[in-house]
Design a protein around this motif. Sequence first.
Motif, PDB file in Angstrom:
ATOM      1  N   GLY B   1      -3.123  26.243 -31.656  1.00 24.51           N
ATOM      2  CA  GLY B   1      -1.944  26.070 -32.484  1.00 24.51           C
ATOM      3  C   GLY B   1      -0.900  27.110 -32.191  1.00 24.51           C
ATOM      4  N   ALA B   2       0.249  26.958 -32.828  1.00 24.21           N
ATOM      5  CA  ALA B   2       1.341  27.898 -32.602  1.00 24.21           C
ATOM      6  C   ALA B   2       0.988  29.271 -33.149  1.00 24.21           C
ATOM      7  CB  ALA B   2       2.592  27.380 -33.294  1.00 24.21           C
ATOM      8  N   VAL B   3       1.544  30.264 -32.528  1.00 18.22           N
ATOM      9  CA  VAL B   3       1.325  31.636 -32.965  1.00 18.22           C
ATOM     10  C   VAL B   3       2.681  32.281 -33.207  1.00 18.22           C
ATOM     11  CG1 VAL B   3       0.399  33.879 -32.351  1.00 18.22           C
ATOM     12  CG2 VAL B   3      -0.825  31.821 -31.690  1.00 18.22           C
ATOM     13  N   VAL B   4       2.776  32.965 -34.303  1.00 13.60           N
ATOM     14  CA  VAL B   4       4.021  33.612 -34.703  1.00 13.60           C
ATOM     15  C   VAL B   4       3.850  35.107 -34.655  1.00 13.60           C
ATOM     16  CG1 VAL B   4       5.783  33.795 -36.497  1.00 13.60           C
ATOM     17  CG2 VAL B   4       4.460  31.688 -36.247  1.00 13.60           C
ATOM     18  N   SER B   5       4.807  35.790 -34.081  1.00 19.10           N
ATOM     19  CA  SER B   5       4.792  37.245 -34.024  1.00 19.10           C
ATOM     20  C   SER B   5       6.010  37.791 -34.738  1.00 19.10           C
ATOM     21  CB  SER B   5       4.777  37.717 -32.569  1.00 19.10           C
ATOM     22  OG  SER B   5       4.841  39.138 -32.515  1.00 19.10           O
ATOM     23  N   GLN B   6       5.804  38.610 -35.729  1.00 20.52           N
ATOM     24  CA  GLN B   6       6.902  39.192 -36.484  1.00 20.52           C
ATOM     25  C   GLN B   6       6.876  40.702 -36.282  1.00 20.52           C
ATOM     26  OE1 GLN B   6       7.134  37.853 -40.555  1.00 20.52           O
ATOM     27  NE2 GLN B   6       8.566  39.456 -41.146  1.00 20.52           N
ATOM     28  N   HIS B   7       8.082  41.247 -36.075  1.00 16.16           N
ATOM     29  CA  HIS B   7       8.183  42.672 -35.755  1.00 16.16           C
ATOM     30  C   HIS B   7       9.437  43.272 -36.374  1.00 16.16           C
ATOM     31  CE1 HIS B   7       7.736  46.291 -33.286  1.00 16.16           C
ATOM     32  NE2 HIS B   7       9.034  46.223 -33.101  1.00 16.16           N
ATOM     33  N   PRO B   8       9.399  44.455 -36.941  1.00 20.74           N
ATOM     34  CA  PRO B   8       8.227  45.333 -37.057  1.00 20.74           C
ATOM     35  C   PRO B   8       7.369  44.935 -38.253  1.00 20.74           C
ATOM     36  CG  PRO B   8      10.121  46.407 -38.031  1.00 20.74           C
ATOM     37  CD  PRO B   8      10.612  45.091 -37.484  1.00 20.74           C
ATOM     38  N   SER B   9       6.208  45.493 -38.355  1.00 20.14           N
ATOM     39  CA  SER B   9       5.342  45.205 -39.488  1.00 20.14           C
ATOM     40  C   SER B   9       5.753  46.031 -40.704  1.00 20.14           C
ATOM     41  CB  SER B   9       3.877  45.469 -39.134  1.00 20.14           C
ATOM     42  OG  SER B   9       3.715  46.814 -38.700  1.00 20.14           O
ATOM     43  N   TRP B  10       6.362  47.160 -40.454  1.00 20.13           N
ATOM     44  CA  TRP B  10       6.892  47.945 -41.557  1.00 20.13           C
ATOM     45  C   TRP B  10       8.052  48.788 -41.036  1.00 20.13           C
ATOM     46  CZ3 TRP B  10       6.953  53.242 -41.144  1.00 20.13           C
ATOM     47  CH2 TRP B  10       6.091  53.807 -40.206  1.00 20.13           C
ATOM     48  N   VAL B  11       8.978  49.079 -41.926  1.00 24.82           N
ATOM     49  CA  VAL B  11      10.126  49.898 -41.557  1.00 24.82           C
ATOM     50  C   VAL B  11      10.646  50.613 -42.795  1.00 24.82           C
ATOM     51  CG1 VAL B  11      11.687  47.910 -41.808  1.00 24.82           C
ATOM     52  CG2 VAL B  11      12.414  49.898 -40.457  1.00 24.82           C
ATOM     53  N   ILE B  12      11.024  51.858 -42.585  1.00 29.32           N
ATOM     54  CA  ILE B  12      11.659  52.658 -43.636  1.00 29.32           C
ATOM     55  C   ILE B  12      13.055  53.011 -43.154  1.00 29.32           C
ATOM     56  CG2 ILE B  12      11.556  54.771 -45.020  1.00 29.32           C
ATOM     57  CD1 ILE B  12       8.521  54.805 -44.513  1.00 29.32           C
ATOM     58  N   CYS B  13      14.037  52.752 -43.968  1.00 28.36           N
ATOM     59  CA  CYS B  13      15.404  53.070 -43.552  1.00 28.36           C
ATOM     60  C   CYS B  13      16.167  53.702 -44.701  1.00 28.36           C
ATOM     61  CB  CYS B  13      16.119  51.797 -43.071  1.00 28.36           C
ATOM     62  SG  CYS B  13      16.523  50.642 -44.385  1.00 28.36           S
ATOM     63  N   LYS B  14      17.260  54.316 -44.350  1.00 25.38           N
ATOM     64  CA  LYS B  14      18.107  54.962 -45.356  1.00 25.38           C
ATOM     65  C   LYS B  14      19.084  53.966 -45.943  1.00 25.38           C
ATOM     66  CE  LYS B  14      17.994  59.636 -43.389  1.00 25.38           C
ATOM     67  NZ  LYS B  14      18.829  60.769 -42.873  1.00 25.38           N
ATOM     68  N   SER B  15      19.469  54.187 -47.162  1.00 24.07           N
ATOM     69  CA  SER B  15      20.469  53.330 -47.805  1.00 24.07           C
ATOM     70  C   SER B  15      21.740  53.286 -46.969  1.00 24.07           C
ATOM     71  CB  SER B  15      20.817  53.875 -49.197  1.00 24.07           C
ATOM     72  OG  SER B  15      19.792  53.639 -50.110  1.00 24.07           O
ATOM     73  N   GLY B  16      22.268  52.101 -46.844  1.00 20.17           N
ATOM     74  CA  GLY B  16      23.509  51.929 -46.115  1.00 20.17           C
ATOM     75  C   GLY B  16      23.332  51.538 -44.663  1.00 20.17           C
ATOM     76  N   THR B  17      22.131  51.674 -44.150  1.00 19.39           N
ATOM     77  CA  THR B  17      21.882  51.286 -42.766  1.00 19.39           C
ATOM     78  C   THR B  17      21.444  49.830 -42.701  1.00 19.39           C
ATOM     79  OG1 THR B  17      19.581  52.026 -42.843  1.00 19.39           O
ATOM     80  CG2 THR B  17      21.240  53.639 -42.148  1.00 19.39           C
ATOM     81  N   SER B  18      21.394  49.303 -41.491  1.00 19.27           N
ATOM     82  CA  SER B  18      20.973  47.906 -41.287  1.00 19.27           C
ATOM     83  C   SER B  18      19.637  47.866 -40.566  1.00 19.27           C
ATOM     84  CB  SER B  18      22.030  47.159 -40.476  1.00 19.27           C
ATOM     85  OG  SER B  18      23.245  47.090 -41.191  1.00 19.27           O
ATOM     86  N   VAL B  19      18.894  46.841 -40.861  1.00 17.64           N
ATOM     87  CA  VAL B  19      17.566  46.685 -40.268  1.00 17.64           C
ATOM     88  C   VAL B  19      17.422  45.274 -39.721  1.00 17.64           C
ATOM     89  CG1 VAL B  19      15.093  46.628 -40.755  1.00 17.64           C
ATOM     90  CG2 VAL B  19      16.519  48.368 -41.834  1.00 17.64           C
ATOM     91  N   LYS B  20      16.912  45.168 -38.529  1.00 17.47           N
ATOM     92  CA  LYS B  20      16.704  43.851 -37.918  1.00 17.47           C
ATOM     93  C   LYS B  20      15.214  43.556 -37.836  1.00 17.47           C
ATOM     94  CE  LYS B  20      19.116  42.387 -34.358  1.00 17.47           C
ATOM     95  NZ  LYS B  20      19.616  42.194 -32.963  1.00 17.47           N
ATOM     96  N   ILE B  21      14.864  42.348 -38.264  1.00 18.98           N
ATOM     97  CA  ILE B  21      13.475  41.886 -38.216  1.00 18.98           C
ATOM     98  C   ILE B  21      13.422  40.678 -37.283  1.00 18.98           C
ATOM     99  CG2 ILE B  21      11.532  41.008 -39.558  1.00 18.98           C
ATOM    100  CD1 ILE B  21      12.871  42.298 -42.040  1.00 18.98           C
ATOM    101  N   GLU B  22      12.453  40.685 -36.386  1.00 15.83           N
ATOM    102  CA  GLU B  22      12.339  39.600 -35.419  1.00 15.83           C
ATOM    103  C   GLU B  22      11.145  38.695 -35.724  1.00 15.83           C
ATOM    104  OE1 GLU B  22      14.156  41.721 -31.392  1.00 15.83           O
ATOM    105  OE2 GLU B  22      12.028  41.220 -31.527  1.00 15.83           O
TER     106      GLU B  22
END
Lengths: 114, 115
Positions: B1-22
């Motif tokens: 079956g299909a396999v899904v990969s999501q990255h990152p598994s966890w992230v900590i960022c500062k307020s006001g910054t942007s975060v990208k999840i794949e």
Amino acid sequence: GESVGLHLPTLSVQEGDNSIINCAYSNSASDYFIWYKQESGKGPQFIIDIRSNMDKRQGQRVTVLLNKTVKHLSLQIAATQPGDSAVYFCAERPPSSNTGKLIFGQGTTLQVKP
Amino acid sequence: GAVVSQHPSWVICKSGTSVKIECRSLDFQATTMFWYRQFPKQSLMLMATSNEGSKATYEQGVEKDKFLINHASLTLSTLTVTSAHPEDSSFYICRIYRSSNTEAFFGQGTRLTVV
């Protein structure tokens, strides 16, 4: 949006006993239903599914029952094991969804006592 | 079956910054992907439907300018949380849809913490 923003109810069972997890779905015309298991910090994992033209489906140690009259879905787990401890969600596919959109139920936390 | 990969598994960022999840579909060309958010001890809330080659469809109440979704290829959808605030801290999960198979597959999830 979808989902219910309530805290999850908990079902506590003894290891080896059978578990029954219930779910009320929202749309009487939904044609497909899925049960998912979610362990802490992980994404949901598919357990079993059932189409609306069936009222029962069995898998390995799991059985799903569908009662369309009262819009009720249940998941039965036989001989519950500690590894079954997780949160369980039901999901329904509305009839208008041609893209696989799913509506998730509230979820139930299953705790298995050794 | 299909396999899904999501990255990152966890992230900590500062307020006001942007975060990208794949979210990647590893062995299947996914024209449709879904993004969910899940707060502690709550159910999954659908944020948006990501469609390859077109604009995402957002659920009511979800700010499209804050949660940017890009689905530029059949194997990759990204969710960018822009100008993140502590209230955006949550578990974000992607899901792929395969029309020929009624099963749906989820990514492993991303735990976002905004400090």
